[in-house]
Design an enzyme around this catalytic site. Structure first.
Site, PDB file in Angstrom:
ATOM      1  N   PHE A 280      -3.447  25.703  13.447  1.00  0.00           N
ATOM      2  CA  PHE A 280      -4.260  26.074  14.611  1.00  0.00           C
ATOM      3  C   PHE A 280      -5.068  27.298  14.247  1.00  0.00           C
ATOM      4  O   PHE A 280      -4.512  28.315  13.808  1.00  0.00           O
ATOM      5  CB  PHE A 280      -3.363  26.382  15.816  1.00  0.00           C
ATOM      6  CG  PHE A 280      -4.130  26.922  17.000  1.00  0.00           C
ATOM      7  CD1 PHE A 280      -4.708  26.054  17.911  1.00  0.00           C
ATOM      8  CD2 PHE A 280      -4.296  28.286  17.196  1.00  0.00           C
ATOM      9  CE1 PHE A 280      -5.437  26.538  18.995  1.00  0.00           C
ATOM     10  CE2 PHE A 280      -5.020  28.779  18.270  1.00  0.00           C
ATOM     11  CZ  PHE A 280      -5.585  27.895  19.176  1.00  0.00           C
ATOM     12  N   ASN A 480       1.073   4.655  19.671  1.00  0.00           N
ATOM     13  CA  ASN A 480       2.217   4.277  18.839  1.00  0.00           C
ATOM     14  C   ASN A 480       2.264   4.866  17.441  1.00  0.00           C
ATOM     15  O   ASN A 480       2.832   4.260  16.535  1.00  0.00           O
ATOM     16  CB  ASN A 480       2.290   2.747  18.754  1.00  0.00           C
ATOM     17  CG  ASN A 480       2.893   2.170  20.023  1.00  0.00           C
ATOM     18  OD1 ASN A 480       3.855   2.700  20.555  1.00  0.00           O
ATOM     19  ND2 ASN A 480       2.304   1.098  20.522  1.00  0.00           N
ATOM     20  N   GLY A 529       7.436   4.105  23.953  1.00  0.00           N
ATOM     21  CA  GLY A 529       8.400   4.527  24.976  1.00  0.00           C
ATOM     22  C   GLY A 529       8.056   5.927  25.421  1.00  0.00           C
ATOM     23  O   GLY A 529       6.906   6.227  25.743  1.00  0.00           O
ATOM     24  N   ASP A 534       5.387  14.229  29.364  1.00  0.00           N
ATOM     25  CA  ASP A 534       5.184  15.657  29.582  1.00  0.00           C
ATOM     26  C   ASP A 534       4.302  15.859  30.802  1.00  0.00           C
ATOM     27  O   ASP A 534       3.678  14.926  31.298  1.00  0.00           O
ATOM     28  CB  ASP A 534       4.567  16.307  28.336  1.00  0.00           C
ATOM     29  CG  ASP A 534       3.277  15.631  27.903  1.00  0.00           C
ATOM     30  OD1 ASP A 534       2.315  15.642  28.678  1.00  0.00           O
ATOM     31  OD2 ASP A 534       3.234  15.076  26.774  1.00  0.00           O
ATOM     32  N   GLU A 614      21.424 -15.540  37.782  1.00  0.00           N
ATOM     33  CA  GLU A 614      20.737 -14.308  37.358  1.00  0.00           C
ATOM     34  C   GLU A 614      19.469 -14.091  38.187  1.00  0.00           C
ATOM     35  O   GLU A 614      19.166 -12.965  38.598  1.00  0.00           O
ATOM     36  CB  GLU A 614      20.384 -14.379  35.869  1.00  0.00           C
ATOM     37  CG  GLU A 614      21.594 -14.258  34.958  1.00  0.00           C
ATOM     38  CD  GLU A 614      21.276 -14.552  33.498  1.00  0.00           C
ATOM     39  OE1 GLU A 614      22.011 -14.050  32.639  1.00  0.00           O
ATOM     40  OE2 GLU A 614      20.318 -15.308  33.217  1.00  0.00           O
TER      41      GLU A 614
HETATM   42  C1  GLA Z   1       5.200   0.343  22.196  1.00  0.00           C
HETATM   43  C2  GLA Z   1       5.636   0.339  23.646  1.00  0.00           C
HETATM   44  C3  GLA Z   1       6.254  -0.987  23.990  1.00  0.00           C
HETATM   45  C4  GLA Z   1       5.242  -2.082  23.732  1.00  0.00           C
HETATM   46  C5  GLA Z   1       4.785  -2.026  22.298  1.00  0.00           C
HETATM   47  C6  GLA Z   1       3.655  -3.003  22.043  1.00  0.00           C
HETATM   48  O1  GLA Z   1       6.278   0.323  21.349  1.00  0.00           O
HETATM   49  O2  GLA Z   1       6.531   1.387  23.909  1.00  0.00           O
HETATM   50  O3  GLA Z   1       6.674  -0.995  25.326  1.00  0.00           O
HETATM   51  O4  GLA Z   1       4.165  -1.915  24.613  1.00  0.00           O
HETATM   52  O5  GLA Z   1       4.323  -0.748  21.948  1.00  0.00           O
HETATM   53  O6  GLA Z   1       3.205  -2.955  20.750  1.00  0.00           O
END
Ligand code: GLA
Length: 731
Positions: A280, A480, A529, A534, A614
């Protein structure tokens, strides 16, 4: 009045319902921090922070008040700097035009304003009911100003703070460090509670004593990350859920951060928080300013539960925005774990058809609907529907889903680009990459240089085209991978230390543009996920996919840790299939439901493969969840039994209670088995001592104080991972 200015004492005091924060301009003009704790009648608290004698090896400023017992290295300060005698952790590291490194901020003025300040381009708590204090300091030598912004939310005991560094000299200066907070704690022994983890195991609580060595939680991943959350609690060493002092500190920022605490030579503890200093280096040209992200703090005199509830309310009401912040959110089904990339429109519609019958309201089509994306090796950046897979246009698929009586939602990963994509082939410079060095891949993808407007415009136009093309009610905004090879082709060599922060500013700007254009769309944030859970993201998106781990038992720890700062209404939680896809565990469907209730509740499995029993159980859960929706989402939250073995319990339990104590919903999940167990009683919280209650519509009535002091027996079911929901109602 939330802010008191006492000119005789030269103090500025911030007052909330239960807390008090005070600073004082000392006779050298330095802004000292005198107190942050329980509210009391006004007094000048300077005696509390006065230095002890014996300032050996601590330098002292030389001026008309020279006193070798007065050192920047000892006094409690509101803004700690480096280079001029304070050897403790600093918040500001400033390289002046002449190359010197240091500054000495002195008081200039203080201004009280109604309403809460906002920060240009950065997320921040908001609210007309708040008050703002702006304290301006100036370096003793150069025309460099430090504006300290404080926001005071009386009702929630929340105090925010940010720093704006303004360069009024006629040449550029460099910020090598620009943290948002210095908090000098009073004498005492403190712990730090922090929330670490990894993908599928986020926000795991650890507690450590703050000693005479730096304790830091941090991220250099360009995202707040799964590994550390930008939230800590500084607490008395014996504080617990109901007892002792606790100071919660949350950064309203989603990028690189650090929060560091250290006990120093005067046995005081200093905490700093803000943007991570690693790589930074920010140029502030003449006449311009730099704004550090906001920090939000809550002090609780009676333990963690109260602190969490203050954050929960403030986040729900004064950080989340848009029409969904308080609206009942739809129960959704996401196809990811049900199909992964292997789907077409007929498959999705068959899932929607079954789900609609159970009462699900929104169908979310996850990754794989665009470009040639049948696996994770290609097509990020090509946000064009794959009409072969969708067996028609996106519009026609949305119509088919709508015809099942469901809303339609869609997944994007706007910040990433696959090397195998038309966008990358046309614009390889859109990816972050260093000159002459092959950039790292992660999940076969690169990160887009969001610091560039041209790049953001391209992504905005693609997203806006898709969102306008069909009846889309929901977006899952994913991210991701983390940043590497952080270099922007648009910036000169000397400004490359700005790219991490400019990236974040770019993401925020893009989000703001999209949200403004599509105010009726519900956005859920995701980063593999809960990798970017935050307060920064919550300003744009009111819910976050808490973890790619949907196992009900692992979720106990994940949701437990998350709940220290973040409210239930922000935690994406789904019922998924067993054996669980992340850890192969088999849990009862009821337990999976009970755990997902204390989040946004949704489904993530192939419902067409479920048995009739279910399906009936899911239909029952949706009715039960909706019945308690208001209570769950807006009730006061109590962690009753932690999921960690120190509790010497077989159960993890928690509870939500109506603020007036008239109704509560508690859940106990058994995560261990034992033969010949002794009965366990669950002690509830937040009820009225002298009122009578029924539990799950029981004939028997219980006094509130009995339920809180003696507890209610937790049934022992003879199978693995059972759970019990207790609905407590005033009789
Ligand atoms: C991430 C998300 C998942 C899904 C995949 C798709 O891992 O956390 O819930 O959407 O990407 O590639």
């Amino acid at each position: 009045m939330a802010i008191l200015r006492n000119d005789a004492d030269k103090t500025l005091t911030l007052l909330t319902k239960n807390t008090m924060y005070q600073m004082k301009v000392d006779d050298r003009g330095v802004l000292e921090h005198t107190y942050y704790g329980k509210k009391m009648e006004y007094m000048d608290m300077h005696y509390y922070v006065e230095c002890i004698d014996g300032a050996s090896f601590s330098p002292y400023p030389v001026n008309d008040k020279t006193d070798d017992r007065y050192s920047y290295n000892h006094i409690s300060q509101e803004l700690s700097t480096s280079g001029v005698g304070d050897f403790r952790i600093s918040a500001i590291g400033l390289r002046n035009t002449d190359g010197s490194y240091g500054c000495e901020p002195r008081f200039v003025s203080a201004e009280i304003r109604d309403g809460k300040y906002s920060l240009n381009g950065l997320p921040a708590f908001y609210g007309d009911e708040a008050q703002t204090l702006v304290v301006t300091l100036k370096d003793t030598v150069y025309d460099i100003y430090f504006h300290l912004y404080y926001g005071v939310f009386e009702e929630y005991d929340l105090i925010t703070r940010s720093v704006v560094v303004e360069n009024k000299t006629n040449a550029s200066i460099k910020l090598e460090k620009a943290l948002s907070l210095t908090l000098d704690m009073p004498y005492g022994s403190y712990d730090m509670l922090y929330f670490h983890g990894r993908h599928t195991r986020e926000r795991i609580l650890e507690r450590t004593r703050i000693k005479h060595a730096r304790t830091t939680v941090a991220s250099v991943r360009g995202a707040s990350s799964h590994m550390h959350n930008p939230f800590v609690v500084i607490a008395d060493k014996n504080a617990n859920e109901d007892y002792g002092s606790a100071w919660g500190i949350a950064l309203v920022y989603s990028g690189n951060f650090e929060i560091t605490a250290e006990k120093n030579l005067q046995e005081k503890t200093r905490v700093v928080a803000g943007i991570n200093t690693e790589n930074f280096n920010y140029e502030v040209p003449a006449g311009e300013s730099f704004t550090a992200p906001e920090v939000a703090m809550v002090y609780s005199a009676n333990g963690f539960a109260n602190m969490s509830n203050c954050f929960h309310k403030a986040i729900r009401n004064n950080l989340c925005r848009g029409k969904f912040k308080n609206a009942q959110r739809p129960v959704l089904i996401n196809n990811w774990e049900g199909t992964y990339f292997d789907f077409n429109a007929d498959k999705l519609v068959s899932m929607a058809h079954e789900a609609a019958k159970m009462g699900v309201e929104l169908f979310v089509m996850d990754d794989g609907w665009f470009g040639k994306r049948d696996n994770d090796r290609c097509a990020l950046g090509d946000w064009t529907p794959n009409e072969e897979k969708l067996q028609g246009t996106l519009k026609s698929l949305a119509e088919r889903i709508n015809a099942e009586g469901m809303k339609f939602g869609i997944w994007f990963e706007p910040e990433c680009i696959s090397p195998d994509s038309d966008l990358y082939r046309a614009h390889p410079d859109y990816a972050l990459a260093m000159p002459n060095r092959t950039p790292q891949q992660s999940r076969h993808q690169y990160v887009i240089d969001m610091s560039r407007k041209e790049v953001r415009d391209n992504i905005y136009n693609q997203l806006a085209k898709v969102l306008s093309s069909a009846n889309i009610s929901y977006v899952k905004w994913d991210f991701n991978r983390h940043l590497t090879d952080v270099y922007s082709v648009e910036l000169p060599a000397e400004k490359q230390g700005e790219v991490y922060h400019r990236y974040m500013l770019g993401v925020y700007e893009l989000l703001e543009r999209i949200l403004t254009s599509f105010p009726n769309v519900l956005f859920e944030s995701c980063s593999g996920g809960g990798g970017r859970f935050d307060c920064g993201m919550l300003y744009y998106m009111p819910q976050v996919w808490t973890s790619d781990n949907s196992d009900a038992i692992d979720r106990l720890k994940i949701q437990y840790g998350t709940s220290f700062a973040y409210p239930v209404s922000t935690m994406g939680a789904h019922v998924s299939v067993c054996p669980n896809h992340q850890n192969a565990r088999i849990t009862p469907l009821k337990t999976r439901g009970n755990v997902a209730y204390f989040g946004t509740y949704g489904l993530e499995l192939d419902v067409t493969k479920m048995t009739d029993d279910e399906k009936a159980e899911i239909a029952r859960q949706i009715v039960e969840f909706k019945k308690h929706y208001e209570l769950i989402q807006r009730g006061d939250y109590y962690r009753l039994i932690s999921p960690y073995p120190e509790e010497e319990s077989l159960f993890c339990a928690w509870e939500v209670v109506k603020p007036d104590g008239s109704e509560a919903l508690a859940c106990a999940v058994r995560y261990e088995s034992d033969a010949c167990t002794a009965p366990e009683f669950l002690k509830l919280k937040g009820l009225c001592e002298n009122k009578w209650y029924t539990v799950n519509d029981s004939k028997e009535k219980y006094l509130g104080s009995a339920l809180m002091n003696a507890g209610i027996k937790i049934p022992y079911n003879f199978f693995t991972y059972p759970s019990t929901l207790f609905h407590i109602k005033e009789a």
